[in-house]
Scaffold this active site. Structure first.
Site, PDB file in Angstrom:
ATOM      1  N   TYR A 135       0.839  -1.211   0.000  1.00 13.43           N
ATOM      2  CA  TYR A 135       0.000   0.000   0.000  1.00 13.43           C
ATOM      3  C   TYR A 135       0.875   1.263   0.000  1.00 13.43           C
ATOM      4  CZ  TYR A 135      -3.796   3.121   1.613  1.00 13.43           C
ATOM      5  OH  TYR A 135      -4.728   4.134   1.743  1.00 13.43           O
ATOM      6  N   LYS A 178       0.991   4.233  -2.715  1.00 10.23           N
ATOM      7  CA  LYS A 178       0.604   5.610  -2.386  1.00 10.23           C
ATOM      8  C   LYS A 178       1.780   6.582  -2.529  1.00 10.23           C
ATOM      9  CE  LYS A 178      -3.777   4.907  -1.507  1.00 10.23           C
ATOM     10  NZ  LYS A 178      -4.826   5.524  -2.344  1.00 10.23           N
TER      11      LYS A 178
HETATM   12  N1  LIG Z   1     -10.257   5.535   4.968  1.00 13.34           N
HETATM   13  C1  LIG Z   1      -9.021   5.932   5.298  1.00 13.34           C
HETATM   14  O1  LIG Z   1      -8.661   5.989   6.487  1.00 13.34           O
HETATM   15  C2  LIG Z   1      -8.045   6.314   4.237  1.00 13.34           C
HETATM   16  C3  LIG Z   1      -6.826   6.859   4.643  1.00 13.34           C
HETATM   17  C4  LIG Z   1      -5.894   7.241   3.684  1.00 13.34           C
HETATM   18  C5  LIG Z   1      -6.181   7.066   2.342  1.00 13.34           C
HETATM   19  N2  LIG Z   1      -7.379   6.525   1.965  1.00 13.34           N
HETATM   20  C6  LIG Z   1      -7.626   6.366   0.534  1.00 13.34           C
HETATM   21  O2  LIG Z   1      -8.837   7.001   0.184  1.00 13.34           O
HETATM   22  C7  LIG Z   1      -9.454   6.302  -0.892  1.00 13.34           C
HETATM   23  C8  LIG Z   1     -10.879   5.930  -0.529  1.00 13.34           C
HETATM   24  O3  LIG Z   1     -10.849   5.159   0.660  1.00 13.34           O
HETATM   25  P1  LIG Z   1     -12.175   4.720   1.437  1.00 13.34           P
HETATM   26  O4  LIG Z   1     -11.778   4.565   2.851  1.00 13.34           O
HETATM   27  O5  LIG Z   1     -13.308   5.605   1.091  1.00 13.34           O
HETATM   28  O6  LIG Z   1     -12.378   3.258   0.794  1.00 13.34           O
HETATM   29  P2  LIG Z   1     -13.694   2.373   0.608  1.00 13.34           P
HETATM   30  O7  LIG Z   1     -13.240   0.972   0.541  1.00 13.34           O
HETATM   31  O8  LIG Z   1     -14.711   2.737   1.649  1.00 13.34           O
HETATM   32  O9  LIG Z   1     -14.254   2.833  -0.821  1.00 13.34           O
HETATM   33  C9  LIG Z   1     -13.489   2.613  -1.976  1.00 13.34           C
HETATM   34  C10 LIG Z   1     -14.367   2.676  -3.193  1.00 13.34           C
HETATM   35  O10 LIG Z   1     -13.525   2.347  -4.313  1.00 13.34           O
HETATM   36  C11 LIG Z   1     -14.167   1.357  -5.102  1.00 13.34           C
HETATM   37  N3  LIG Z   1     -13.153   0.541  -5.793  1.00 13.34           N
HETATM   38  C12 LIG Z   1     -12.331  -0.397  -5.265  1.00 13.34           C
HETATM   39  N4  LIG Z   1     -11.566  -0.949  -6.215  1.00 13.34           N
HETATM   40  C13 LIG Z   1     -11.914  -0.359  -7.376  1.00 13.34           C
HETATM   41  C14 LIG Z   1     -11.482  -0.524  -8.721  1.00 13.34           C
HETATM   42  N5  LIG Z   1     -10.566  -1.418  -9.064  1.00 13.34           N
HETATM   43  N6  LIG Z   1     -12.042   0.255  -9.677  1.00 13.34           N
HETATM   44  C15 LIG Z   1     -13.007   1.165  -9.352  1.00 13.34           C
HETATM   45  N7  LIG Z   1     -13.458   1.348  -8.100  1.00 13.34           N
HETATM   46  C16 LIG Z   1     -12.918   0.589  -7.126  1.00 13.34           C
HETATM   47  C17 LIG Z   1     -14.995   0.551  -4.120  1.00 13.34           C
HETATM   48  O11 LIG Z   1     -16.046  -0.168  -4.765  1.00 13.34           O
HETATM   49  C18 LIG Z   1     -15.510   1.653  -3.187  1.00 13.34           C
HETATM   50  O12 LIG Z   1     -16.703   2.226  -3.685  1.00 13.34           O
HETATM   51  C19 LIG Z   1      -8.565   5.079  -1.176  1.00 13.34           C
HETATM   52  O13 LIG Z   1      -7.674   5.375  -2.218  1.00 13.34           O
HETATM   53  C20 LIG Z   1      -7.793   4.926   0.129  1.00 13.34           C
HETATM   54  O14 LIG Z   1      -6.545   4.291  -0.065  1.00 13.34           O
HETATM   55  C21 LIG Z   1      -8.322   6.142   2.886  1.00 13.34           C
END
Ligand SMILES: NC(=O)c1ccc[n+]([C@@H]2O[C@H](COP(=O)([O-])OP(=O)(O)OC[C@H]3O[C@@H](n4cnc5c(N)ncnc54)[C@H](O)[C@@H]3O)[C@@H](O)[C@H]2O)c1
Length: 247
Positions: free
Chosen positions: A150, A154
Site C-alpha cells: 500500500y 501511495k
Molecule cells: N479511509 C481511510 O482511512 C483512508 C486513509 C488514507 C487514504 N485513503 C484512501 O482514500 C481512498 C478511498 O478510501 P475509502 O476509505 O473511502 O475506501 P472504501 O473501501 O470505503 O471505498 C473505496 C471505493 O472504491 C471502489 N473501488 C475499489 N476498487 C476499485 C477498482 N478497481 N475500480 C473502481 N473502483 C474501485 C470501491 O467499490 C468503493 O466504492 C482510497 O484510495 C484509500 O486508499 C483512505
C-alpha cells in the site's frame, strides 16, 4: 443545467461518496467510476437523479478506463475534473504477503490511477483546461508496518502527481494529491478496535477524520481559488504526518 463535469473513481462509498456529494453541491455533473454497482440505487435515492451517472469501471482494467473516457467525452462537452480516489488495502508483513497481494494493490492504486491520469491528460491538454486530484494516503510516508504494498502504491501516486504537474502545467491543468490520515469509512470499519485506538492516539488531534474533511479539500483544489497550486501534497490527517515525539 450542470455544464461542469467531474469523473471520480470509487465515488460510490466512503471518501469517494463524500466527494461525489460535495461536487454535486458545487454544481458538477459527476461521473462515478466504480466496481460496486450495489450502491447505485442507494445513491439515486440519496442524491437524486440527473446529477450523476454511474459507470461500471475497474480502474485496473485498461479497456474499462478507455471506454469510460470515450463514453464521457461523447456525452459531455468537456471533462473539467478527475478525482482518482479508488483504492484498496491488502495488509501483511512482507514475509507473509503473497505476491498476488502486491500485484493487486499496485494494479488498482498505482497503475489504475496512472491510467486514469493518462486518459484525463489526453482530454485536458486538448481542452487547455482541467484539474486532477489524486488521493494518496498519509501512509505514503512509510510509517505503517504491514503496508509495504500500500505504501509503495501511495508513494508512487505522489511521484506521479509531481511529474504530471510538470507535464501539464502549461496546458492550464493543475495536478495535486491529497493524503488522508485515518478516516471513518467502510475501509477502516473492519480494522480491529485496538488498531483504531492506537492510530487515534498517534494523531496530535486525537480524533478520526470524516470523509467530508477530504471532500472539502478536494473541492478547494478543483476550484478557481487554488489556481496557483499544483504538484502539491495536502495532508489531511489530524497532524499525524508531523511524526511522533517522545516528549
Ligand atoms: N479511509 C481511510 O482511512 C483512508 C486513509 C488514507 C487514504 N485513503 C484512501 O482514500 C481512498 C478511498 O478510501 P475509502 O476509505 O473511502 O475506501 P472504501 O473501501 O470505503 O471505498 C473505496 C471505493 O472504491 C471502489 N473501488 C475499489 N476498487 C476499485 C477498482 N478497481 N475500480 C473502481 N473502483 C474501485 C470501491 O467499490 C468503493 O466504492 C482510497 O484510495 C484509500 O486508499 C483512505
Amino acid at each position: 443545467m450542470r455544464n461542469k463535469t467531474a469523473i471520480i473513481s470509487g465515488g460510490a462509498q466512503g471518501i469517494g461518496k463524500a466527494i461525489t456529494k460535495r461536487l454535486i453541491e458545487d454544481g458538477y455533473f459527476v461521473v462515478i467510476a466504480d466496481i460496486n454497482l450495489e450502491n447505485e440505487k442507494l445513491l439515486v435515492k440519496e442524491l437524486g437523479s440527473g446529477k450523476f451517472l454511474f459507470i461500471k469501471c475497474d480502474i485496473s482494467n485498461q479497456e474499462d478506463v478507455e471506454s469510460l473516457f470515450s463514453k464521457v467525452k461523447s456525452e459531455r462537452e468537456s471533462i473539467n475534473a478527475v478525482v482518482n480516489n479508488a483504492g484498496i488495502i491488502k495488509d501483511n508483513v512482507i514475509w507473509k504477503m503473497p505476491k498476488e497481494d502486491m500485484d493487486k494493490v499496485i494494479d488498482v492504486n498505482l497503475k489504475g490511477t496512472w491510467m486514469m491520469c493518462k486518459e484525463a491528460a489526453k482530454v485536458m491538454r486538448k481542452q487547455n483546461n482541467g484539474r486532477i486530484v489524486n488521493i494518496s494516503s498519509r501512509a505514503w510516508l512509510g510509517n505503517n508496518r504491514g503496508q509495504s504494498n500500500y505504501t509503495a502504491s501511495k508513494a508512487g501516486i505522489i511521484g506521479l502527481t509531481r511529474v504530471l504537474a510538470l507535464e501539464l502545467g502549461k496546458y492550464n491543468v493543475n495536478v495535486n494529491a491529497v493524503a488522508p490520515g485515518l478516516i471513518d469509512t467502510p475501509l477502516t470499519k473492519n480494522l480491529p478496535k485496538k488498531v483504531i485506538e492506537k492510530l487515534i492516539e498517534a494523531q496530535p488531534t486525537k480524533k478520526i477524520g470524516k470523509p467530508k474533511d477530504i471532500a472539502n479539500v478536494v473541492s478547494f483544489l478543483l476550484s478557481d481559488e487554488s489556481d496557483f497550486i499544483t504538484g502539491q501534497i495536502i495532508h489531511v490527517d489530524g497532524g499525524r504526518s508531523i511524526g511522533s515525539t517522545i516528549f
